[in-house]
Design a protein around this motif. Structure first.
Motif, short mmCIF file in Angstrom:
data_model
loop_
_atom_site.label_atom_id
_atom_site.label_comp_id
_atom_site.label_asym_id
_atom_site.label_seq_id
_atom_site.Cartn_x
_atom_site.Cartn_y
_atom_site.Cartn_z
N GLY A 71 28.14 27.88 39.35
CA GLY A 71 29.53 28.05 40.06
C GLY A 71 30.02 27.13 41.61
O GLY A 71 28.85 25.92 41.36
N VAL A 72 30.75 27.27 42.48
CA VAL A 72 30.95 26.32 42.65
C VAL A 72 30.41 27.43 44.52
O VAL A 72 31.17 26.56 45.85
CB VAL A 72 32.48 25.95 43.19
CG1 VAL A 72 31.89 24.98 41.51
CG2 VAL A 72 33.23 26.88 42.92
N GLY A 73 30.18 27.89 45.38
CA GLY A 73 29.78 28.62 46.63
C GLY A 73 31.24 28.64 47.42
O GLY A 73 30.52 28.43 48.01
N GLY A 109 35.46 30.00 45.87
CA GLY A 109 35.76 28.79 44.97
C GLY A 109 36.52 28.11 43.80
O GLY A 109 37.29 27.27 43.65
N THR A 110 36.19 29.29 42.80
CA THR A 110 37.24 27.86 41.05
C THR A 110 37.98 29.36 41.73
O THR A 110 38.97 28.58 40.75
CB THR A 110 35.54 29.58 40.41
OG1 THR A 110 34.05 28.67 40.54
CG2 THR A 110 36.31 28.47 38.73
N GLY A 111 38.41 30.15 41.72
CA GLY A 111 40.06 30.65 41.40
C GLY A 111 40.67 29.96 41.89
O GLY A 111 41.94 29.17 41.29
N VAL A 143 38.18 33.68 56.53
CA VAL A 143 37.30 32.06 55.44
C VAL A 143 38.16 32.27 54.49
O VAL A 143 39.01 31.63 54.22
CB VAL A 143 36.43 32.26 55.39
CG1 VAL A 143 36.18 30.64 55.37
CG2 VAL A 143 36.13 31.49 57.38
N ARG A 144 37.86 33.38 53.88
CA ARG A 144 38.62 33.66 52.24
C ARG A 144 40.07 33.84 52.54
O ARG A 144 40.44 33.40 51.37
CB ARG A 144 38.03 34.76 52.00
CG ARG A 144 36.40 34.83 51.64
CD ARG A 144 35.88 35.28 50.53
NE ARG A 144 35.28 35.90 49.76
CZ ARG A 144 35.27 35.47 48.14
NH1 ARG A 144 33.89 34.63 48.75
NH2 ARG A 144 35.18 35.69 47.08
N ALA A 145 40.64 34.33 53.28
CA ALA A 145 41.71 35.23 53.17
C ALA A 145 42.61 33.62 53.31
O ALA A 145 43.43 33.49 52.77
CB ALA A 145 42.55 35.34 54.41
N VAL A 186 41.86 50.24 37.83
CA VAL A 186 42.76 50.32 38.20
C VAL A 186 44.03 49.43 38.86
O VAL A 186 45.15 49.04 37.75
CB VAL A 186 42.79 50.63 40.12
CG1 VAL A 186 45.08 51.42 40.08
CG2 VAL A 186 42.39 52.20 39.66
N MET A 187 43.44 47.68 38.83
CA MET A 187 43.79 46.97 39.14
C MET A 187 44.31 46.57 37.83
O MET A 187 45.72 45.90 37.22
CB MET A 187 43.34 45.68 40.10
CG MET A 187 44.11 44.35 39.77
SD MET A 187 44.85 44.66 41.68
CE MET A 187 44.34 44.33 42.83
N ASP A 188 43.24 46.25 37.10
CA ASP A 188 43.63 45.39 35.65
C ASP A 188 43.92 46.31 34.73
O ASP A 188 44.53 45.92 34.04
CB ASP A 188 41.66 45.48 34.74
CG ASP A 188 40.44 45.07 35.82
OD1 ASP A 188 40.70 44.43 36.62
OD2 ASP A 188 39.53 44.99 35.45
N SER A 189 44.06 47.43 35.43
CA SER A 189 45.05 48.49 34.65
C SER A 189 46.54 47.74 34.55
O SER A 189 47.07 48.39 33.27
CB SER A 189 44.49 49.79 33.87
OG SER A 189 45.24 50.85 34.46
N1 LIG Z 1 40.59 42.92 40.24
C1 LIG Z 1 39.26 42.13 40.27
N2 LIG Z 1 38.94 41.28 41.34
C2 LIG Z 1 37.76 40.90 41.86
C3 LIG Z 1 37.19 41.02 40.85
N3 LIG Z 1 35.94 40.59 41.78
C4 LIG Z 1 36.08 39.91 42.18
N4 LIG Z 1 37.25 40.01 42.43
C5 LIG Z 1 37.93 39.65 43.89
O1 LIG Z 1 38.15 38.13 43.65
C6 LIG Z 1 38.25 37.50 44.59
C7 LIG Z 1 37.75 36.07 44.45
O2 LIG Z 1 36.00 36.53 43.62
P1 LIG Z 1 35.54 35.58 42.59
O3 LIG Z 1 36.92 35.53 41.32
O4 LIG Z 1 34.07 35.83 42.01
O5 LIG Z 1 35.36 34.31 42.69
P2 LIG Z 1 35.37 32.95 42.67
O6 LIG Z 1 36.79 32.92 41.91
O7 LIG Z 1 34.89 33.39 41.19
O8 LIG Z 1 35.01 32.08 43.19
P3 LIG Z 1 33.36 31.73 43.10
O9 LIG Z 1 32.61 32.73 42.43
O10 LIG Z 1 32.82 30.94 44.83
O11 LIG Z 1 33.09 30.43 42.48
C8 LIG Z 1 37.32 38.35 45.96
O12 LIG Z 1 37.89 37.69 47.18
C9 LIG Z 1 37.35 39.64 45.70
O13 LIG Z 1 38.68 40.26 46.49
C10 LIG Z 1 36.94 41.45 39.73
O14 LIG Z 1 36.49 42.07 39.09
N5 LIG Z 1 38.30 42.32 39.59
#
Ligand SMILES: Nc1nc2c(ncn2[C@@H]2O[C@H](COP(=O)(O)OP(=O)(O)OP(=O)(O)O)[C@@H](O)[C@H]2O)c(=O)[nH]1
Ligand SMILES: [Mg+2]
Length: 408
Positions: A71-73, A109-111, A143-145, A186-189
């Motif tokens: 992961g990238v923290g 960090g990843t997304g 920060v996340r926003a 709900v979101m996924d759907s």
């Molecule tokens: N729809 C959906 N959103 C999610 C889920 N898990 C986390 N999130 C949202 O997605 C955002 C990003 O979280 P992650 O996907 O865990 O982060 P990442 O991109 O893996 O980044 P790092 O873990 O920091 O490398 C979070 O701030 C949540 O708001 C999920 O299972 N479904």
């Protein structure tokens, strides 16, 4: 006239690839696979190998360059470096696609770091692209926003279209006693439904057939746009499906009014009625600009016995209402709490804007999404006293243009 064999050959079916990025994206893709969404190829990308192991996707890309798969923290720059190091792998996975649908959660960090790289690679390969991006809950903090806003700006510049799903809107529609594990469903759907709508639109032969080029024409229109999908059954199903397609509580608010271009696809079961279909097209034409165009699509799907499904892609819209109040609040709170030099937030959305393309008089009294509510006879009717918990308009925001910038 008999055509030579080559001319007579069936056209190649469009290749659609859905790419889940980061933990959220990988989870959403798993839900799509579990729900049996077919007609697409799935790709999962993560910097967290342990989490990627849970992926059901046929293609998995481990991004191990910077942190060896741990992961990238939450650091988007590390996420981006990982993606750039795996550029050729990502190119290989995307190659051959006609449409790429990217699904991710922004704020980590990843997304946030990887998605712009994947968008840019799709752009370089000339692939039509749509991104579905969730925005963090307010309680995830400024920060996340900020990371999410910044990533969204980059994403917007390299995909043809995008949809923003503020997580806080989920809180408004998910009942209080919902189990944690069902919350995201709900979101996924919704994401499954929109993806199904797009797949259906370009892959399934219809009586009035629409194809990839129709989708491209819709997505490449200038200005904001919207995508909605609605399915309903029972009495009044056509009106209900149309209403669902025009309103969705999870999305930003952009009314479909004065659309320059409408792509409307109706799928019916064997019992589908002409009246229902023509009512939908007639109602949608009321959302069109005077010089606009409505491109109709129609197909039969035996699995829709008793049901009807409507997919709407509205583009060339002249007015944009922006993200939900939650996002406004996040932005306001950020500008209050961040140091001065960090306040240069990207102009993500929020502010209503009207383009200078004319027709402004018509916008002085814009038709709000609630006014699109249909009564039993399928007529548009105004709604009074709708509570805050009622559905908002549904929409997929499309980027006005693709930039030619390249990430380094
Ligand atoms: N729809 C959906 N959103 C999610 C889920 N898990 C986390 N999130 C949202 O997605 C955002 C990003 O979280 P992650 O996907 O865990 O982060 P990442 O991109 O893996 O980044 P790092 O873990 O920091 O490398 C979070 O701030 C949540 O708001 C999920 O299972 N479904
Ligand atoms: Mg993660």
């Amino acid at each position: 006239m008999i055509l030579p064999a080559q001319q007579n050959a069936k056209p190649r079916l469009a290749v659609i690839k859905v790419v889940g990025i980061g933990s959220a994206g990988v989870n959403v893709v798993n839900t799509m696979i579990e729900r049996g969404l077919d007609g697409v190829q799935f790709i999962a990308i993560n910097t967290d190998i342990q989490h990627l192991d849970t992926s059901l996707a046929e293609t998995k890309i481990e991004l191990t360059a910077v942190t060896q798969g741990r992961g990238v923290g939450g650091d988007p720059s590390k996420g981006r470096d990982c993606a750039l190091a795996a550029r050729s792998q990502i190119e290989e996975a995307l190659a051959g696609a006609d449409l790429v649908i990217i699904v991710t959660g922004l704020g980590g960090g990843t997304g946030s770091g990887v998605t712009p790289v994947v968008g840019e690679i799709a752009q370089t390969l000339g692939i039509l692209s749509v991104a579905f991006a969730t925005m963090p809950f307010k309680w995830e903090g400024v920060v996340r926003a900020k990371k999410a806003f910044e990533a969204l700006e980059l994403v917007k510049s390299c995909v043809d279209s995008y949809i923003v799903l503020p997580n806080d809107k989920l809180m408004k529609v998910v009942p209080p006693q919902t189990r944690s594990e069902d919350f995201w469903k709900v979101m996924d759907s919704y994401l499954c439904d929109v993806t199904t709508g797009l797949v259906e639109l370009i892959s399934r032969p219809g009586h009035i057939n629409r194809d990839l080029e129709d989708l491209r024409a819709a997505l490449e229109k200038q200005g904001p746009a919207v995508i909605g999908v609605g399915e309903a059954e029972g009495e009044n199903r056509a009106s209900l499906a149309l209403e669902k397609a025009l309103m969705n509580p999870l999305l930003e608010d952009t009314p479909v009014v004065n659309a320059g271009h409408l792509l409307v696809n109706v799928m019916q079961g064997p019992d589908g009625l002409w009246d229902e279909m023509s009512m939908i097209f007639a109602k949608m034409s009321e959302c069109m600009a005077p010089a606009g165009e409505l491109v109709p699509g129609y197909g039969k799907d035996d699995s829709l016995e008793g049901k009807i499904r409507v997919t709407i892609i509205a583009s060339g819209l002249q007015e944009v209402h922006d993200a939900g109040a939650c996002v406004v609040e996040i932005e306001e709170s950020m500008s209050r709490s961040l140091p001065k030099d960090a306040r240069g937030l990207p102009n993500y959305a929020i502010r209503p804007s009207v383009t200078s393309q004319g027709g402004l008089d018509r916008l002085k009294a814009p038709v709000t999404p609630r006014q699109h509510t249909l009564n039993k006879a399928g007529e548009t009717q105004a709604e009074e006293g709708v509570s805050e918990l009622d559905p908002y308009p549904a929409y997929l925001r499309l980027s006005p243009e693709r930039s030619s910038g390249t990430l380094r």
